[in-house]
Design a protein around this motif. Structure first.
Motif: not given
Length: 103
Positions: A5-26
């Protein structure tokens, strides 16, 4: 995924986000160096959200639960190793004078 919807941020996969956090932490890389496969840096970072979960113990609880499940399935071996090697510090690192001696 639904249309954004206009003005709303796109929804991203939580799995991708947690994978990115794990990559950064590791790996210990800065947030800006997390690969694009985990989504946009700003989304992966979600720095306030990540730190809030860290402070309230969410990540620790998740780690403990996963570790307990892996241990129950026999996937973890709890072998330890003791070493009596002594590592000596350089003489200047072991309480040397910080001021020159008075003459």
């Amino acid at each position: 995924m639904q249309d954004a919807r206009p003005g709303c941020p796109p929804q991203h996969s939580g799995r991708k986000r947690i994978g990115g956090i794990r990559f950064r932490t590791r790996t210990g890389v800065p947030w800006r160096d997390v690969p694009e496969q985990y989504g946009p840096r700003e989304t992966v970072c979600g720095l306030l959200r990540h730190r809030r979960r860290q402070r309230n113990g969410t990540w620790q609880r998740l780690h403990t639960q996963l570790q307990a499940r892996a241990d129950a399935d026999g996937l973890i071996t709890w072998d330890g190793s003791m070493d009596s090697t002594v590592a000596r510090a350089h003489q200047h690192a072991a309480g040397a004078r910080k001021r020159p001696a008075l003459r």
